[in-house]
Write an enzyme that holds these catalytic residues in place. Structure first.
Site, short mmCIF file in Angstrom:
data_model
loop_
_atom_site.label_atom_id
_atom_site.label_comp_id
_atom_site.label_asym_id
_atom_site.label_seq_id
_atom_site.Cartn_x
_atom_site.Cartn_y
_atom_site.Cartn_z
N GLU A 115 0.83 -1.22 0.00
CA GLU A 115 0.00 0.00 0.00
C GLU A 115 0.87 1.27 0.00
O GLU A 115 0.37 2.35 0.32
CB GLU A 115 -0.97 0.01 1.20
CG GLU A 115 -2.01 -1.09 1.21
CD GLU A 115 -3.10 -0.97 0.13
OE1 GLU A 115 -3.05 -0.02 -0.66
OE2 GLU A 115 -3.95 -1.86 0.08
N HIS A 140 -7.78 -3.69 9.13
CA HIS A 140 -9.00 -4.37 8.70
C HIS A 140 -9.93 -4.61 9.90
O HIS A 140 -10.09 -5.75 10.34
CB HIS A 140 -8.64 -5.72 8.05
CG HIS A 140 -7.74 -5.63 6.85
ND1 HIS A 140 -7.03 -6.71 6.34
CD2 HIS A 140 -7.43 -4.58 6.04
CE1 HIS A 140 -6.33 -6.33 5.28
NE2 HIS A 140 -6.54 -5.04 5.08
#
Ligand code: 2HA
Ligand code: ZN
Length: 263
Positions: A115, A140
């Site tokens: 990312e 998450h």
């Protein structure tokens, strides 16, 4: 390597928060990533470090990050091991070549998160804003991600209002609420761009059907905002599990809070 006390504190903070992400069940396998702009703390020792890896071309130039330094968790690395052995699972990168490349300067050649495009895009945006926000977390969180699977919750500010109304703390400590980023391919520039567009208004954004990204002055602040929103999501889901839709605080009660705390 002997880091100065500011950089050592940043490393310790990333390790601390990585541990929380794992304990919360938000960091399956290599899920999530953290980056920290440590440029203000760079000393002669770090500035004198040669490249262990790179230069690696960046997917687009980040001119305003040229010669900046970041602590970044490694691609494929587990948050639980970032917690227990931080510098075996993250590295310090330096932005090179006027923002067109990066190189790893310490401590081992741990390649940054997949990312990285989102993280650097966000840091570039934050540097442009100049308000001292240095940390970016992506994770998450189970209940918050579950909520992004419901079309109604993806409408602007529907989820902010619902989460604020679950407990006064959320209204007080996440006064900007939560933005929604429509589903985009993980690691893509499209995801990065949709994220920074949302950060004009919010400090936490939810990536539809994927996760959360938060920014803050430091990593603990960014974590705390996701944690607070997650608590609200859990309260909502607990009510649903007991067979009712939680009533939520009224608009008048939330307005009263807003005034009382100058939000
Ligand atoms: O680091 O969470 O979004 C793995 C991810 C990618
Ligand atoms: Zn992710």
């Amino acid at each position: 390597m002997k880091y100065n006390e500011n950089i050592a504190a940043c490393i310790a903070e990333v390790a601390e928060v990585a541990g929380y992400l794992w304990q919360k069940g938000w960091a399956e396998r290599n899920g999530g990533n953290i980056s920290y702009n440590i440029t203000p703390f760079v000393d002669d020792m770090l500035a004198g470090c040669g490249l262990l890896y790179g230069p690696v071309a960046l997917p687009r130039p980040f001119e305003n990050l040229s010669e900046n330094y970041f602590l970044v968790t490694g691609t494929g690395r587990r948050m639980r091991y970032v917690a227990s052995s931080p510098m075996d699972n993250m590295s310090i990168i330096r932005i090179l070549d006027g923002g067109r490349a990066y190189g790893i300067v310490a401590e081992k050649a741990i390649v940054p998160t997949s990312e990285l495009p989102s993280h650097l895009s966000v840091h570039s945006y934050l540097a442009g804003r100049g308000d001292g926000y240095m940390a970016v977390i992506h994770t998450h969180p189970i209940e918050l991600v579950a909520m992004t699977h419901h079309r109604e919750f993806l409408e602007k500010d529907v989820l902010s209002r619902l989460l604020w109304s679950m407990i006064p703390e959320t209204r007080a400590f996440c006064p900007k609420g939560v933005g929604i980023v429509p589903y985009r391919l993980p690691g893509s520039l499209a995801l990065a761009d949709a994220t920074i567009a949302c950060l004009d208004q919010y400090d936490v954004v939810l990536w539809e059907k994927h996760g959360a990204l938060a920014v803050g002055e430091n990593v603990v602040e960014a974590f705390d905002m996701i944690d607070t929103l997650s608590k609200s999501a859990q309260i909502y889901i607990s009510g649903c599990a007991m067979g009712f839709i939680p009533e939520g605080m009224s608009d008048a009660q939330m307005q009263e809070l807003k005034q009382a705390f100058n939000l």
